[in-house]
Design a protein around this motif. Structure first.
Motif, short mmCIF file in Angstrom:
data_model
loop_
_atom_site.label_atom_id
_atom_site.label_comp_id
_atom_site.label_asym_id
_atom_site.label_seq_id
_atom_site.Cartn_x
_atom_site.Cartn_y
_atom_site.Cartn_z
N MET A 1 -13.47 13.29 13.59
CA MET A 1 -12.26 12.82 12.93
C MET A 1 -12.27 11.31 12.91
SD MET A 1 -8.28 13.61 13.76
CE MET A 1 -8.35 15.22 13.02
N LEU A 2 -11.92 10.76 11.79
CA LEU A 2 -11.93 9.31 11.60
C LEU A 2 -10.82 8.62 12.37
CD1 LEU A 2 -12.97 6.82 10.01
CD2 LEU A 2 -11.35 7.43 8.23
N PHE A 3 -9.62 9.20 12.37
CA PHE A 3 -8.47 8.53 12.94
C PHE A 3 -8.28 8.91 14.41
CE2 PHE A 3 -7.78 8.76 8.36
CZ PHE A 3 -7.70 7.41 8.09
N ARG A 4 -7.64 8.00 15.14
CA ARG A 4 -7.47 8.16 16.58
C ARG A 4 -6.06 8.60 16.91
NH1 ARG A 4 -9.92 2.41 16.88
NH2 ARG A 4 -12.13 2.90 16.71
N SER A 5 -5.94 9.32 18.00
CA SER A 5 -4.64 9.75 18.48
C SER A 5 -3.72 8.53 18.65
CB SER A 5 -4.81 10.48 19.81
OG SER A 5 -3.60 11.04 20.20
N ALA A 53 -5.16 -0.70 -4.64
CA ALA A 53 -4.47 -0.99 -5.89
C ALA A 53 -3.24 -0.10 -6.10
CB ALA A 53 -5.43 -0.82 -7.07
N GLN A 54 -3.22 1.05 -5.46
CA GLN A 54 -2.11 1.99 -5.64
C GLN A 54 -1.01 1.83 -4.59
OE1 GLN A 54 -3.35 6.09 -5.86
NE2 GLN A 54 -1.25 6.86 -5.85
N TYR A 55 -1.39 1.55 -3.34
CA TYR A 55 -0.43 1.58 -2.23
C TYR A 55 -0.24 0.23 -1.58
CZ TYR A 55 -0.42 6.68 -2.26
OH TYR A 55 -0.28 7.99 -2.61
N GLN A 56 1.04 -0.07 -1.31
CA GLN A 56 1.40 -1.15 -0.42
C GLN A 56 2.31 -0.55 0.64
OE1 GLN A 56 1.90 -5.21 -1.83
NE2 GLN A 56 2.10 -4.35 -3.87
N TYR A 57 2.15 -1.02 1.87
CA TYR A 57 2.93 -0.49 2.97
C TYR A 57 3.92 -1.53 3.45
CZ TYR A 57 -0.22 3.52 3.82
OH TYR A 57 -0.95 4.67 3.73
N LYS A 94 7.48 6.98 0.48
CA LYS A 94 7.64 8.00 1.51
C LYS A 94 7.39 7.35 2.87
CE LYS A 94 3.38 10.53 2.26
NZ LYS A 94 2.72 11.82 2.12
N PHE A 95 7.94 7.97 3.89
CA PHE A 95 7.82 7.44 5.24
C PHE A 95 6.54 7.94 5.90
CE2 PHE A 95 12.20 6.63 4.41
CZ PHE A 95 12.49 5.50 5.15
N SER A 96 6.02 7.10 6.77
CA SER A 96 4.83 7.42 7.54
C SER A 96 4.90 6.62 8.84
CB SER A 96 3.57 7.05 6.74
OG SER A 96 2.40 7.48 7.40
N MET A 97 3.87 6.70 9.61
CA MET A 97 3.78 5.97 10.87
C MET A 97 2.30 5.74 11.15
SD MET A 97 5.37 7.20 14.53
CE MET A 97 4.35 8.68 14.63
N ILE A 98 1.98 4.57 11.73
CA ILE A 98 0.57 4.28 11.97
C ILE A 98 0.43 3.30 13.12
CG2 ILE A 98 0.38 2.34 10.35
CD1 ILE A 98 -2.32 3.72 9.42
N SER A 99 -0.61 3.48 13.90
CA SER A 99 -0.92 2.53 14.98
C SER A 99 -1.76 1.39 14.40
CB SER A 99 -1.71 3.23 16.09
OG SER A 99 -2.98 3.63 15.61
N ALA A 108 -10.13 0.04 6.09
CA ALA A 108 -11.58 0.07 5.92
C ALA A 108 -12.05 1.30 5.14
CB ALA A 108 -12.27 0.02 7.28
N SER A 109 -11.44 2.45 5.42
CA SER A 109 -11.91 3.70 4.80
C SER A 109 -11.23 4.00 3.47
CB SER A 109 -11.67 4.88 5.75
OG SER A 109 -10.28 5.17 5.83
N GLY A 110 -9.97 3.58 3.33
CA GLY A 110 -9.22 3.92 2.13
C GLY A 110 -8.79 5.38 2.05
N ASP A 111 -8.94 6.11 3.15
CA ASP A 111 -8.68 7.55 3.17
C ASP A 111 -7.20 7.84 3.46
OD1 ASP A 111 -8.88 10.29 3.20
OD2 ASP A 111 -10.09 10.39 5.03
N ILE A 112 -6.35 7.55 2.50
CA ILE A 112 -4.91 7.74 2.69
C ILE A 112 -4.57 9.22 2.83
CG2 ILE A 112 -2.66 7.49 1.55
CD1 ILE A 112 -3.73 4.76 0.52
N ASP A 113 -5.17 10.06 2.00
CA ASP A 113 -4.89 11.50 2.10
C ASP A 113 -5.34 12.05 3.45
OD1 ASP A 113 -3.76 11.57 -0.43
OD2 ASP A 113 -5.65 12.16 -1.40
N GLY A 114 -6.49 11.59 3.92
CA GLY A 114 -6.98 12.03 5.24
C GLY A 114 -6.05 11.60 6.36
N TYR A 115 -5.54 10.37 6.28
CA TYR A 115 -4.61 9.90 7.31
C TYR A 115 -3.30 10.68 7.24
CZ TYR A 115 -1.70 7.43 10.47
OH TYR A 115 -0.86 7.16 11.53
N ASN A 116 -2.79 10.92 6.04
CA ASN A 116 -1.55 11.68 5.90
C ASN A 116 -1.70 13.09 6.49
OD1 ASN A 116 -0.29 9.51 4.70
ND2 ASN A 116 -0.60 10.26 2.62
N SER A 117 -2.85 13.71 6.27
CA SER A 117 -3.11 15.04 6.86
C SER A 117 -3.17 14.96 8.38
CB SER A 117 -4.42 15.61 6.32
OG SER A 117 -4.32 15.86 4.94
#
Length: 127
Positions: A1-5, A53-57, A94-99, A108-117
């Motif tokens: 898995m790319l993302f960390r707990s 180009a699509q997302y700003q947080y 939409k709301f999210s949360m990230i460390s 670095a990865s651009g994997d927004i869908d992967g992070y959301n999952s």
């Protein structure tokens, strides 16, 4: 898995999807004004981070832990579409949360869908 707990500090995120930069800045200002009305003990910093180009947080915090960020989100989310950013359509944010470490991995990865999952697996009742 790319993302960390998520065990360190976290940002609450408002993901802005294909929003013009003028409205990104106005969204930040609107949340800042709303936070002032909440009479919080201390102001919550809000920063803008372009992901691609699509997302700003909009990054709120950092909060000490996920529970504090989720508590803040529970106060803010019910008013977001009607009082804070009513000019943004429901499909624009939409709301999210990230460390911080996951934010670096996401940029670095651009994997927004992967992070959301990943986040949905951790907090299925919130995201």
């Amino acid at each position: 898995m790319l993302f960390r707990s998520i065990t360190d500090t976290v940002y609450l995120v408002v993901m802005l999807n294909k929003v013009d930069p003028i409205f990104v800045n106005e969204s930040k200002n609107a949340f800042t004004r709303f936070n002032q009305q909440l009479s919080l003990n201390k102001p919550i910093p809000i920063n803008i981070q372009k992901i691609n180009a699509q997302y700003q947080y909009l990054l709120f915090g950092p909060f000490v832990n996920a529970e504090q960020a989720l508590g803040y989100m529970d106060k803010v989310r019910p008013s977001a579409a009607t009082r804070i950013v009513p000019w943004l359509g429901a499909d624009k944010f939409k709301f999210s949360m990230i460390s911080p470490s996951n934010l670096s991995l996401l940029i670095a990865s651009g994997d927004i869908d992967g992070y959301n999952s990943f986040l949905h697996e951790l907090y299925p009742d919130k995201f």
